[in-house]
Design a protein around this motif. Structure first.
Motif, PDB file in Angstrom:
ATOM      1  N   VAL A  57       0.890  -1.358  -0.295  1.00 47.37           N
ATOM      2  CA  VAL A  57       0.071   0.205  -0.011  1.00 47.37           C
ATOM      3  C   VAL A  57       0.904   1.443   0.112  1.00 47.37           C
ATOM      4  CG1 VAL A  57      -1.392   1.611   1.165  1.00 47.37           C
ATOM      5  CG2 VAL A  57      -1.930  -1.299   1.260  1.00 47.37           C
ATOM      6  N   LEU A  58       1.887   1.137   0.714  1.00 48.26           N
ATOM      7  CA  LEU A  58       2.714   2.419   0.519  1.00 48.26           C
ATOM      8  C   LEU A  58       3.568   3.010  -0.304  1.00 48.26           C
ATOM      9  CD1 LEU A  58       4.425   1.973   4.383  1.00 48.26           C
ATOM     10  CD2 LEU A  58       2.363   4.261   3.548  1.00 48.26           C
ATOM     11  N   PHE A  60       1.773   1.706  -3.194  1.00 48.86           N
ATOM     12  CA  PHE A  60       1.188   2.124  -4.776  1.00 48.86           C
ATOM     13  C   PHE A  60       1.532   3.273  -4.720  1.00 48.86           C
ATOM     14  CE2 PHE A  60      -2.386   2.520  -6.071  1.00 48.86           C
ATOM     15  CZ  PHE A  60      -3.020   2.335  -6.838  1.00 48.86           C
ATOM     16  N   THR A  61       0.827   4.125  -2.867  1.00 53.04           N
ATOM     17  CA  THR A  61       0.358   4.914  -2.896  1.00 53.04           C
ATOM     18  C   THR A  61       1.154   5.857  -3.429  1.00 53.04           C
ATOM     19  OG1 THR A  61      -1.072   4.659  -1.432  1.00 53.04           O
ATOM     20  CG2 THR A  61      -0.404   6.399  -1.223  1.00 53.04           C
ATOM     21  N   ALA A  62       2.644   5.795  -3.139  1.00 42.71           N
ATOM     22  CA  ALA A  62       3.971   6.944  -3.538  1.00 42.71           C
ATOM     23  C   ALA A  62       4.332   7.008  -5.206  1.00 42.71           C
ATOM     24  CB  ALA A  62       5.396   6.457  -2.693  1.00 42.71           C
ATOM     25  N   TRP A  63       3.980   5.498  -5.711  1.00 39.93           N
ATOM     26  CA  TRP A  63       4.308   5.387  -6.813  1.00 39.93           C
ATOM     27  C   TRP A  63       2.841   6.675  -7.865  1.00 39.93           C
ATOM     28  CZ3 TRP A  63       0.564   2.994 -10.513  1.00 39.93           C
ATOM     29  CH2 TRP A  63       0.863   3.134 -11.442  1.00 39.93           C
ATOM     30  N   ARG A  64       1.571   6.464  -7.310  1.00 36.24           N
ATOM     31  CA  ARG A  64       0.777   6.942  -7.778  1.00 36.24           C
ATOM     32  C   ARG A  64       1.007   8.787  -7.280  1.00 36.24           C
ATOM     33  NH1 ARG A  64      -4.565   5.877  -4.996  1.00 36.24           N
ATOM     34  NH2 ARG A  64      -4.610   7.861  -4.180  1.00 36.24           N
ATOM     35  N   ARG A  65       1.172   9.018  -6.476  1.00 33.52           N
ATOM     36  CA  ARG A  65       1.627  10.232  -5.969  1.00 33.52           C
ATOM     37  C   ARG A  65       2.840  10.722  -6.815  1.00 33.52           C
ATOM     38  NH1 ARG A  65       0.433  12.674   0.191  1.00 33.52           N
ATOM     39  NH2 ARG A  65      -1.484  10.854   0.355  1.00 33.52           N
ATOM     40  N   GLN A  68       1.828  11.669 -10.526  1.00 33.20           N
ATOM     41  CA  GLN A  68      -0.032  12.228 -10.424  1.00 33.20           C
ATOM     42  C   GLN A  68       0.928  13.773 -10.948  1.00 33.20           C
ATOM     43  OE1 GLN A  68      -1.521  12.211  -6.936  1.00 33.20           O
ATOM     44  NE2 GLN A  68      -3.431  12.169  -8.322  1.00 33.20           N
TER      45      GLN A  68
END
Length: 74
Positions: A57-58, A60-65, A68
């Protein structure tokens, strides 16, 4: 009704006024019950699964940010 002794009253007040975060309290209880052995935190296979899920989850969140941010910069 049985009157509370002073020690019982202090214990009740301390239990209900505990403002520490739940994770900190749980960590302290786990370490106390294991006699201070920190390997209790990684001894079970379910802990490895939960740690893996948290890491995923961490990441994936970092990758998505980051993705963006790159799309905004372009």
């Amino acid at each position: 009704m049985v009157p509370l002794r002073r020690a019982d009253a202090i214990l009740c007040v301390d239990r209900f006024s505990d403002s520490r975060p739940l994770a900190e309290t749980s960590l302290r209880n786990a370490l106390l019950s294991s006699g201070g052995d920190a390997s209790i935190l990684v001894a079970s296979p379910i802990t490895w699964v939960l740690y893996g899920l948290m890491a995923a989850v961490l990441i994936f969140t970092a990758w998505r940010r980051l993705r963006q941010r790159k799309s905004v910069d372009v």
